[in-house]
Scaffold this motif. Structure first.
Motif, short mmCIF file in Angstrom:
data_model
loop_
_atom_site.label_atom_id
_atom_site.label_comp_id
_atom_site.label_asym_id
_atom_site.label_seq_id
_atom_site.Cartn_x
_atom_site.Cartn_y
_atom_site.Cartn_z
N THR A 23 44.51 10.01 -97.92
CA THR A 23 44.01 10.35 -99.07
C THR A 23 42.35 10.85 -99.09
OG1 THR A 23 45.15 8.48 -100.30
CG2 THR A 23 43.52 9.68 -101.51
N ALA A 24 41.75 10.36 -98.37
CA ALA A 24 40.26 10.84 -97.99
C ALA A 24 40.16 12.13 -97.26
CB ALA A 24 39.39 9.81 -97.03
N PHE A 25 41.49 12.35 -96.49
CA PHE A 25 41.37 13.75 -95.74
C PHE A 25 41.72 14.73 -96.73
CE2 PHE A 25 42.13 11.68 -91.23
CZ PHE A 25 40.99 12.24 -90.75
N VAL A 26 42.72 14.55 -97.55
CA VAL A 26 43.31 15.24 -98.67
C VAL A 26 42.08 15.78 -99.55
CG1 VAL A 26 44.70 15.76 -100.92
CG2 VAL A 26 45.70 14.68 -98.68
N VAL A 27 41.15 14.65 -99.91
CA VAL A 27 40.31 14.94 -100.78
C VAL A 27 39.22 15.84 -100.12
CG1 VAL A 27 38.19 13.85 -102.14
CG2 VAL A 27 40.40 12.97 -102.33
N VAL A 28 38.83 15.63 -98.77
CA VAL A 28 37.72 16.39 -98.08
C VAL A 28 38.40 17.82 -98.02
CG1 VAL A 28 36.74 16.48 -95.90
CG2 VAL A 28 36.94 14.33 -96.98
N ALA A 29 39.67 17.87 -97.64
CA ALA A 29 40.29 19.33 -97.34
C ALA A 29 40.09 20.04 -98.69
CB ALA A 29 41.73 19.04 -97.12
N ALA A 30 40.69 19.36 -99.85
CA ALA A 30 40.47 20.14 -101.10
C ALA A 30 39.00 20.48 -101.55
CB ALA A 30 40.78 19.34 -102.38
N VAL A 31 37.97 19.75 -101.24
CA VAL A 31 36.57 20.06 -101.40
C VAL A 31 36.12 21.15 -100.52
CG1 VAL A 31 34.18 19.20 -101.33
CG2 VAL A 31 35.92 17.79 -102.20
N PHE A 32 36.56 21.10 -99.22
CA PHE A 32 36.28 22.10 -98.28
C PHE A 32 36.82 23.39 -98.52
CE2 PHE A 32 37.12 24.41 -94.07
CZ PHE A 32 35.62 24.65 -93.79
N SER A 33 37.91 23.46 -98.94
CA SER A 33 38.82 24.81 -99.45
C SER A 33 38.20 25.52 -100.70
CB SER A 33 40.14 24.74 -99.66
OG SER A 33 40.44 23.76 -100.73
N TYR A 34 37.76 24.52 -101.36
CA TYR A 34 37.22 24.90 -102.72
C TYR A 34 35.83 25.57 -102.35
CZ TYR A 34 34.61 24.91 -107.18
OH TYR A 34 33.56 25.27 -108.07
N VAL A 35 35.14 25.02 -101.43
CA VAL A 35 33.66 25.66 -101.02
C VAL A 35 33.94 26.89 -100.36
CG1 VAL A 35 32.01 25.33 -99.45
CG2 VAL A 35 32.15 23.30 -100.79
N VAL A 36 35.04 27.13 -99.50
CA VAL A 36 35.30 28.21 -98.76
C VAL A 36 35.72 29.42 -99.54
CG1 VAL A 36 36.80 28.93 -97.03
CG2 VAL A 36 35.77 27.11 -96.47
N LEU A 37 36.65 28.87 -100.44
CA LEU A 37 37.07 29.79 -101.37
C LEU A 37 36.01 30.63 -102.41
CD1 LEU A 37 40.48 28.63 -102.79
CD2 LEU A 37 40.30 30.73 -101.35
N ASN A 38 35.19 29.47 -102.85
CA ASN A 38 33.93 29.93 -103.83
C ASN A 38 33.08 30.99 -102.95
OD1 ASN A 38 33.54 29.61 -106.49
ND2 ASN A 38 32.22 27.75 -106.02
N ALA A 39 32.94 30.68 -101.52
CA ALA A 39 31.99 31.59 -100.54
C ALA A 39 32.57 32.91 -100.56
CB ALA A 39 31.58 30.83 -99.54
N GLY A 40 33.88 32.78 -100.46
CA GLY A 40 34.55 34.07 -100.33
C GLY A 40 34.51 34.99 -101.56
N PHE A 41 34.84 34.30 -102.76
CA PHE A 41 34.59 35.04 -103.93
C PHE A 41 33.05 35.74 -104.37
CE2 PHE A 41 38.21 32.28 -105.75
CZ PHE A 41 39.04 33.15 -105.36
N PHE A 42 32.11 34.83 -103.87
CA PHE A 42 30.87 35.40 -104.07
C PHE A 42 30.70 36.53 -103.12
CE2 PHE A 42 26.29 34.94 -102.52
CZ PHE A 42 25.78 35.23 -103.68
N THR A 43 30.82 36.34 -101.78
CA THR A 43 30.90 37.41 -100.76
C THR A 43 31.51 38.86 -101.21
OG1 THR A 43 30.40 35.79 -99.24
CG2 THR A 43 31.03 37.98 -98.38
N THR A 44 33.07 38.58 -101.84
CA THR A 44 33.52 39.86 -102.31
C THR A 44 32.89 40.57 -103.47
OG1 THR A 44 35.56 38.69 -101.62
CG2 THR A 44 35.90 40.40 -103.32
N GLU A 45 32.38 39.72 -104.43
CA GLU A 45 31.49 40.22 -105.35
C GLU A 45 30.47 41.01 -105.06
OE1 GLU A 45 31.38 41.53 -109.09
OE2 GLU A 45 33.11 40.10 -108.62
#
Length: 187
Positions: A23-45
């Motif tokens: 469960t901890a790995f899933v939560v950490v992976a979800a947070v990490f993917s959110y951060v990576v996606l957010n950074a990607g959207f920011f860079t794209t914009e």
């Protein structure tokens, strides 16, 4: 004896620990993917903004309309002033042609003036009360070379560079004829 055997059996805790770690790995992976996606959207914009700004700056919003006319001082055998007409290129935003905001430079083999003396006259059917060149308007620009101390004689190549506040500059390169007349069309 049976109670002590159950107390010492750690198989159940291992399964529970594994579930907590998973469960901890899933939560950490979800947070990490959110951060990576957010950074990607920011860079794209940001990339989109940079490309849009680059295209608007690289393309000229003004163009030469008609001929470039030189008026000569025949007694001194030199050009007094140069007149040309500007209009907007298709689909471009209005351009502020206020002297000081729009700068016209003069360059020849011996002289460079970063800001020449020039005036604006509105020609054609559509006239304006301000110095903003808008769709359908034509601005006749007269660059006063004698007022700036420029001696532009015969058979001399020169360049005028019109630098609006936004967009690319417009470069006009011409050569004076072999004889200075009162009015000359510089092809």
């Amino acid at each position: 004896m049976r109670i002590s055997r159950i107390k010492n059996d750690k198989r159940a805790f291992t399964g529970l620990e594994a579930a907590i770690v998973l469960t901890a790995f899933v939560v950490v992976a979800a947070v990490f993917s959110y951060v990576v996606l957010n950074a990607g959207f920011f860079t794209t914009e940001k990339s989109k903004e940079v490309i849009h700004t680059g295209v608007s700056q690289a393309t000229s919003s003004i163009e030469l309309f008609g001929d470039v006319i030189a008026h000569g001082n025949t007694s001194a055998d030199r050009v007094k002033n140069i007149t040309f007409t500007l209009t907007l290129t298709a689909g471009k935003n209005p351009v502020d042609l206020t002297p000081g905001r729009t700068v016209i430079s003069y360059i020849d083999e011996n002289t460079y003036l970063s800001n020449t003396t020039w005036s604006i006259t509105w020609v054609g059917e559509t006239e304006t009360a301000d110095n903003i060149l808008e769709f359908g308007e034509k601005a006749q620009i007269t660059v006063e070379l004698e007022d700036d101390g420029v001696t532009l004689g015969k058979n001399k190549e020169f360049t005028l560079e019109v630098k609006p506040p936004e967009g690319a500059s417009l470069t006009i390169t011409r050569t004076t004829p072999s004889a200075i007349d009162a009015v000359m069309n510089l092809h």
